[in-house]
Design a protein around this motif. Sequence first.
Motif, PDB file in Angstrom:
ATOM      1  N   HIS A 107    -144.365  30.232   5.174  1.00  0.00           N
ATOM      2  CA  HIS A 107    -142.958  29.904   4.932  1.00  0.00           C
ATOM      3  C   HIS A 107    -142.064  30.269   6.127  1.00  0.00           C
ATOM      4  O   HIS A 107    -140.890  29.913   6.139  1.00  0.00           O
ATOM      5  N   ILE A 108    -142.597  31.039   7.071  1.00  0.00           N
ATOM      6  CA  ILE A 108    -141.737  31.625   8.108  1.00  0.00           C
ATOM      7  C   ILE A 108    -141.899  30.883   9.433  1.00  0.00           C
ATOM      8  O   ILE A 108    -143.022  30.636   9.883  1.00  0.00           O
ATOM      9  N   GLN A 109    -140.774  30.554  10.042  1.00  0.00           N
ATOM     10  CA  GLN A 109    -140.828  29.798  11.305  1.00  0.00           C
ATOM     11  C   GLN A 109    -141.338  30.676  12.450  1.00  0.00           C
ATOM     12  O   GLN A 109    -142.240  30.286  13.181  1.00  0.00           O
ATOM     13  N   ASP A 110    -140.768  31.874  12.568  1.00  0.00           N
ATOM     14  CA  ASP A 110    -141.094  32.723  13.716  1.00  0.00           C
ATOM     15  C   ASP A 110    -142.306  33.621  13.402  1.00  0.00           C
ATOM     16  O   ASP A 110    -142.177  34.830  13.224  1.00  0.00           O
ATOM     17  N   LYS A 111    -143.478  32.992  13.308  1.00  0.00           N
ATOM     18  CA  LYS A 111    -144.697  33.724  12.939  1.00  0.00           C
ATOM     19  C   LYS A 111    -145.068  34.758  14.000  1.00  0.00           C
ATOM     20  O   LYS A 111    -145.574  35.828  13.692  1.00  0.00           O
ATOM     21  N   GLN A 112    -144.803  34.401  15.265  1.00  0.00           N
ATOM     22  CA  GLN A 112    -145.162  35.328  16.337  1.00  0.00           C
ATOM     23  C   GLN A 112    -144.485  36.688  16.133  1.00  0.00           C
ATOM     24  O   GLN A 112    -145.115  37.738  16.272  1.00  0.00           O
ATOM     25  N   SER A 113    -143.188  36.662  15.774  1.00  0.00           N
ATOM     26  CA  SER A 113    -142.475  37.928  15.546  1.00  0.00           C
ATOM     27  C   SER A 113    -143.051  38.663  14.338  1.00  0.00           C
ATOM     28  O   SER A 113    -143.115  39.899  14.340  1.00  0.00           O
ATOM     29  N   VAL A 114    -143.451  37.927  13.301  1.00  0.00           N
ATOM     30  CA  VAL A 114    -144.028  38.579  12.116  1.00  0.00           C
ATOM     31  C   VAL A 114    -145.331  39.280  12.500  1.00  0.00           C
ATOM     32  O   VAL A 114    -145.555  40.446  12.137  1.00  0.00           O
ATOM     33  N   GLU A 166    -153.779  20.939   9.571  1.00  0.00           N
ATOM     34  CA  GLU A 166    -154.695  20.507  10.639  1.00  0.00           C
ATOM     35  C   GLU A 166    -154.420  19.073  11.075  1.00  0.00           C
ATOM     36  O   GLU A 166    -155.338  18.335  11.334  1.00  0.00           O
ATOM     37  N   SER A 167    -153.158  18.669  11.076  1.00  0.00           N
ATOM     38  CA  SER A 167    -152.874  17.303  11.496  1.00  0.00           C
ATOM     39  C   SER A 167    -151.695  17.276  12.456  1.00  0.00           C
ATOM     40  O   SER A 167    -150.756  18.053  12.327  1.00  0.00           O
ATOM     41  N   CYS A 168    -151.771  16.353  13.419  1.00  0.00           N
ATOM     42  CA  CYS A 168    -150.657  16.228  14.353  1.00  0.00           C
ATOM     43  C   CYS A 168    -149.726  15.105  13.928  1.00  0.00           C
ATOM     44  O   CYS A 168    -148.649  14.945  14.456  1.00  0.00           O
ATOM     45  N   SER A 169    -150.204  14.304  12.973  1.00  0.00           N
ATOM     46  CA  SER A 169    -149.399  13.151  12.601  1.00  0.00           C
ATOM     47  C   SER A 169    -148.084  13.589  11.961  1.00  0.00           C
ATOM     48  O   SER A 169    -148.061  14.434  11.073  1.00  0.00           O
ATOM     49  N   CYS A 170    -147.042  12.994  12.431  1.00  0.00           N
ATOM     50  CA  CYS A 170    -145.696  13.374  11.985  1.00  0.00           C
ATOM     51  C   CYS A 170    -145.523  13.104  10.496  1.00  0.00           C
ATOM     52  O   CYS A 170    -144.984  13.927   9.759  1.00  0.00           O
ATOM     53  N   LEU A 171    -146.047  11.952  10.040  1.00  0.00           N
ATOM     54  CA  LEU A 171    -145.894  11.582   8.630  1.00  0.00           C
ATOM     55  C   LEU A 171    -146.620  12.587   7.740  1.00  0.00           C
ATOM     56  O   LEU A 171    -146.085  13.065   6.740  1.00  0.00           O
ATOM     57  N   VAL A 172    -147.857  12.941   8.139  1.00  0.00           N
ATOM     58  CA  VAL A 172    -148.640  13.893   7.343  1.00  0.00           C
ATOM     59  C   VAL A 172    -147.950  15.247   7.304  1.00  0.00           C
ATOM     60  O   VAL A 172    -147.860  15.898   6.262  1.00  0.00           O
ATOM     61  N   ARG A 173    -147.402  15.646   8.443  1.00  0.00           N
ATOM     62  CA  ARG A 173    -146.676  16.929   8.488  1.00  0.00           C
ATOM     63  C   ARG A 173    -145.520  16.921   7.502  1.00  0.00           C
ATOM     64  O   ARG A 173    -145.266  17.895   6.805  1.00  0.00           O
ATOM     65  N   GLN A 174    -144.822  15.765   7.458  1.00  0.00           N
ATOM     66  CA  GLN A 174    -143.671  15.692   6.551  1.00  0.00           C
ATOM     67  C   GLN A 174    -144.106  15.695   5.095  1.00  0.00           C
ATOM     68  O   GLN A 174    -143.488  16.347   4.248  1.00  0.00           O
ATOM     69  N   LEU A 175    -145.208  14.978   4.806  1.00  0.00           N
ATOM     70  CA  LEU A 175    -145.716  14.962   3.426  1.00  0.00           C
ATOM     71  C   LEU A 175    -146.141  16.372   3.011  1.00  0.00           C
ATOM     72  O   LEU A 175    -145.798  16.845   1.921  1.00  0.00           O
ATOM     73  N   ALA A 176    -146.870  17.025   3.900  1.00  0.00           N
ATOM     74  CA  ALA A 176    -147.346  18.387   3.593  1.00  0.00           C
ATOM     75  C   ALA A 176    -146.164  19.332   3.388  1.00  0.00           C
ATOM     76  O   ALA A 176    -146.173  20.177   2.496  1.00  0.00           O
ATOM     77  N   ALA A 177    -145.123  19.144   4.197  1.00  0.00           N
ATOM     78  CA  ALA A 177    -143.942  20.010   4.084  1.00  0.00           C
ATOM     79  C   ALA A 177    -143.304  19.859   2.706  1.00  0.00           C
ATOM     80  O   ALA A 177    -142.875  20.834   2.100  1.00  0.00           O
ATOM     81  N   VAL A 178    -143.299  18.624   2.206  1.00  0.00           N
ATOM     82  CA  VAL A 178    -142.695  18.389   0.890  1.00  0.00           C
ATOM     83  C   VAL A 178    -143.593  18.967  -0.207  1.00  0.00           C
ATOM     84  O   VAL A 178    -143.151  19.749  -1.049  1.00  0.00           O
ATOM     85  N   PHE A 179    -144.873  18.623  -0.175  1.00  0.00           N
ATOM     86  CA  PHE A 179    -145.747  19.011  -1.283  1.00  0.00           C
ATOM     87  C   PHE A 179    -146.064  20.501  -1.299  1.00  0.00           C
ATOM     88  O   PHE A 179    -146.253  21.090  -2.356  1.00  0.00           O
ATOM     89  N   PHE A 180    -146.172  21.098  -0.114  1.00  0.00           N
ATOM     90  CA  PHE A 180    -146.511  22.524  -0.081  1.00  0.00           C
ATOM     91  C   PHE A 180    -145.273  23.377   0.227  1.00  0.00           C
ATOM     92  O   PHE A 180    -145.371  24.570   0.452  1.00  0.00           O
TER      93      PHE A 180
END
Length: 275
Positions: A136-143, A165-179
Amino acid sequence: MTTTNHQSTTTLYSVFQEESSHFHQGYWAEDMQEDRLDIAHVRYLQELTKTLSIKTGDIVLDLGCGGGAGAIWLAKTFGCHVHAIDLVADNVLRARKSVQNANLENLIEVHQMDAVNMSFASDFFDHVIAVESIYHIQDKQSVFKEIQRVLKPNCYLAIADYLLESCSCLVRQLAAVFFESKYMTGINEHYQMFKDAGLQVVSELDVTEETIIRTFDWGKRTNYSLLRTMLREAYGPIVYHLTSFVFSLPIITLPRKLAADKTVKMEFITCVNSN
Ligand SMILES: C[S@@+](CC[C@H](N)C(=O)[O-])C[C@H]1O[C@@H](n2cnc3c(N)ncnc32)[C@H](O)[C@@H]1O
């Protein structure tokens, strides 16, 4: 201030388990009954903490504690002291209430705190666990740097996280919504960040099948079919068939497919503080 997905409870889990304070997947081993999410939740925590040798009196950080179920399980199972942190005020209140109800205030302290900037002293913890929170956290490096700082030398971090594990922009967006997180990253990015933070990976387990897939299957068999049956009784067969599409596609079928294709994975990773 970190950028995080702020949610008091996540829809992903409230779909399946309204009353539970476990905001994480179940873990189903081969031999387990298929209908018991409560048992699968405990098995998940058992499997994740297998690589840590937690003892009575140890001090454990539960990073991103949600409703507090993990902290309570840790304290009850090992008799350890737990500091449970969460960024979201509602979750902190819920976790404190659960700790009170379990009569475990002597072993568990719940803090509203950002994992990116923790107020604990350096070398304070014997173990750190992070159950489905870091994604859930953007700045993982700091965590990871903060975890390395608060963890004693040669002690261990166990993390359960969704990886993308995908670079596709659409898949990233779908994953962002579902997860429910737009900050999911891939295993290689994680490895680099662990290394940069002084955390050395000692084990990595792909548990996508035992966790995400089996939990979605459980959801489909139980709550989802119950909901549809109620609608059929109320509105007849046409609505029943319509709901098959309306409910199953966005809530279960598509995210399950992302996991089945290993686009989204669940991994249990253990690191040692090697600095
Ligand atoms: C999917 S829930 C998991 C909760 C809990 N670990 C469990 O397994 O039941 C993710 C949790 O991480 C928390 N979280 C997200 N970003 C955070 C941050 N920057 N610092 C602390 N907690 C955070 C969320 O508020 C949420 O409670």
